[in-house]
Design an enzyme around this catalytic site. Structure first.
Site, PDB file in Angstrom:
ATOM      1  N   ILE A 165     -27.961  45.842  15.436  1.00 57.81           N
ATOM      2  CA  ILE A 165     -27.105  45.695  16.657  1.00 57.81           C
ATOM      3  C   ILE A 165     -25.710  45.899  16.577  1.00 57.81           C
ATOM      4  O   ILE A 165     -25.698  46.351  14.916  1.00 57.81           O
ATOM      5  CB  ILE A 165     -27.062  43.866  16.374  1.00 57.81           C
ATOM      6  CG1 ILE A 165     -25.786  43.700  17.630  1.00 57.81           C
ATOM      7  CG2 ILE A 165     -25.999  43.846  14.813  1.00 57.81           C
ATOM      8  CD1 ILE A 165     -26.059  41.647  17.428  1.00 57.81           C
ATOM      9  N   SER A 166     -25.284  46.476  17.282  1.00 55.67           N
ATOM     10  CA  SER A 166     -24.304  47.728  17.342  1.00 55.67           C
ATOM     11  C   SER A 166     -23.047  46.561  16.707  1.00 55.67           C
ATOM     12  O   SER A 166     -22.782  45.802  16.843  1.00 55.67           O
ATOM     13  CB  SER A 166     -23.884  48.253  18.606  1.00 55.67           C
ATOM     14  OG  SER A 166     -24.873  48.742  19.238  1.00 55.67           O
ATOM     15  N   LYS A 167     -22.478  47.560  15.650  1.00 59.78           N
ATOM     16  CA  LYS A 167     -20.653  46.764  15.282  1.00 59.78           C
ATOM     17  C   LYS A 167     -19.924  46.893  16.796  1.00 59.78           C
ATOM     18  O   LYS A 167     -20.302  46.315  18.182  1.00 59.78           O
ATOM     19  CB  LYS A 167     -19.891  47.587  15.642  1.00 59.78           C
ATOM     20  CG  LYS A 167     -20.048  48.010  14.003  1.00 59.78           C
ATOM     21  CD  LYS A 167     -19.254  49.442  13.910  1.00 59.78           C
ATOM     22  CE  LYS A 167     -19.160  49.645  11.918  1.00 59.78           C
ATOM     23  NZ  LYS A 167     -17.732  50.738  11.869  1.00 59.78           N
ATOM     24  N   PRO A 168     -19.281  44.813  16.729  1.00 55.28           N
ATOM     25  CA  PRO A 168     -18.688  44.692  17.649  1.00 55.28           C
ATOM     26  C   PRO A 168     -17.645  45.680  18.460  1.00 55.28           C
ATOM     27  O   PRO A 168     -17.344  45.661  19.860  1.00 55.28           O
ATOM     28  CB  PRO A 168     -17.719  43.469  17.451  1.00 55.28           C
ATOM     29  CG  PRO A 168     -18.902  43.060  16.381  1.00 55.28           C
ATOM     30  CD  PRO A 168     -19.156  44.231  15.800  1.00 55.28           C
ATOM     31  N   ARG A 190     -22.030  36.111  18.852  1.00 54.22           N
ATOM     32  CA  ARG A 190     -23.554  37.552  17.630  1.00 54.22           C
ATOM     33  C   ARG A 190     -24.459  36.626  17.229  1.00 54.22           C
ATOM     34  O   ARG A 190     -25.107  37.081  16.568  1.00 54.22           O
ATOM     35  CB  ARG A 190     -22.551  38.105  17.783  1.00 54.22           C
ATOM     36  CG  ARG A 190     -22.721  39.349  16.886  1.00 54.22           C
ATOM     37  CD  ARG A 190     -21.591  40.230  17.208  1.00 54.22           C
ATOM     38  NE  ARG A 190     -22.275  41.456  16.601  1.00 54.22           N
ATOM     39  CZ  ARG A 190     -22.316  41.786  15.332  1.00 54.22           C
ATOM     40  NH1 ARG A 190     -21.833  41.811  14.462  1.00 54.22           N
ATOM     41  NH2 ARG A 190     -22.802  43.535  14.853  1.00 54.22           N
TER      42      ARG A 190
END
Ligand code: SAH
Length: 283
Positions: A132-135, A106
């Protein structure tokens, strides 16, 4: 859909089914988005602007040196493994999805100044006031979209920096991803190049239209919030296919759409989420 949209939210926060009708049957129309961004998004945008002012955001960076061509170096592998174990502890049990997350470094998708935070469960700025979205959100959406099985052909709306497309490319035979901001479309290309994922195709355009040329899709994942799922995307979902999207404005929830026949689909409203808005047109 047979139910007025306004009724859906008070009705159901989890596992409530509503029935859809054929997209062409005058029942379902794309809803105009209100132009004002939700306060949370404005706040996020402000913090991105502040970060940019001190040199943290907006500057495209090449992937970090460590094993960039095919994954991560040993240090990053440790961080990725720990991130995945935390997600497992938090309740994400889909092994295909966890393996896919473990396969994508990431830190290669955020500015190097933010690299230290890349394996935390946090949304991070990627420039252009996007994140960027949270994992954990990526994991949840991909688990819903895949339904525990490998995906044939997948469509993502909102490429952003390309991270979710990279994860998806380990779960699906073919990934198509559409981004409306040229700057991010180009940045995603640069971010993805070193990973050599030959099954990803990036497109620059307005995701409200989907990608008719590559339809139908077995899974569709939308990474930006609209008031309702665009009609074209439901039309481009294969029978048996699954679509996951955030819907709502100030209050957003994930919605899972399962296409049960050419003319019917089932909607399930799930977790509360916080996504950037889905916008019209390209820029
Ligand atoms: N998928 C990314 C998250 C991207 S954030 C990740 O891996 O983390 C959401 C993205 O959706 C932004 O890049 C935004 O520009 C894009 N977006 C918003 N509206 C869109 C539209 N109509 N069509 C395509 N992309 C859109």
């Amino acid at each position: 859909m047979t139910q007025p949209r306004g009724k859906r939210f008070p009705l159901a926060l989890s596992d409530v089914m509503t029935k859809g009708t054929a997209p062409g049957a005058a029942a379902r129309r794309p809803q105009p988005l209100r132009s004002a961004a939700p306060a949370s998004v404005v706040r996020a945008a402000e913090s991105v602007a502040r970060a940019a002012a001190v040199g943290l955001a907006s500057r495209p960076q090449p992937l970090g040196g460590a094993g960039a061509a095919n994954g991560a170096g040993a240090a990053h592998e440790g961080l990725m493994n720990r991130m995945v174990e935390r997600l497992r502890t938090a309740g994400i049990r889909d092994e295909l999805v966890l393996d896919a997350l473990r396969a994508v470094p990431r830190h290669g998708f955020v500015d190097s100044a933010l690299g230290a935070q890349a394996y935390e469960d946090a949304a991070l700025p990627i420039g252009q006031q996007q994140t960027i979205s949270k994992p954990s959100v990526v994991a949840r959406m991909l688990a819903l979209a895949s339904g525990g099985r490998r995906i044939g052909r997948a469509l993502e709306i909102g490429t952003g920096c390309g991270y979710q497309a990279a994860v998806l490319s380990h779960l699906a035979d073919d990934v198509y991803s559409v981004e409306r901001l040229k700057w991010l479309h180009e940045r995603a290309k640069r971010n993805l190049r070193p990973l050599r994922r030959v099954n990803i195709r990036l497109h620059y355009g307005d995701g409200h239209l989907g990608l008719p040329i590559a339809a139908p899709f077995d899974a569709i994942v939308i990474a930006a919030a609209a008031l309702d799922v665009p009609t074209a995307l439901i039309e481009q979902l294969a029978v048996g296919g699954r679509l996951v999207a955030p819907v709502g404005e100030h209050v957003q929830h994930l919605i899972l759409v399962e296409k049960t026949s050419a003319a019917h689909w089932r909607e399930t409203l799930l977790d509360p989420v916080n996504f950037v808005p889905m916008k019209f047109g390209v820029s």
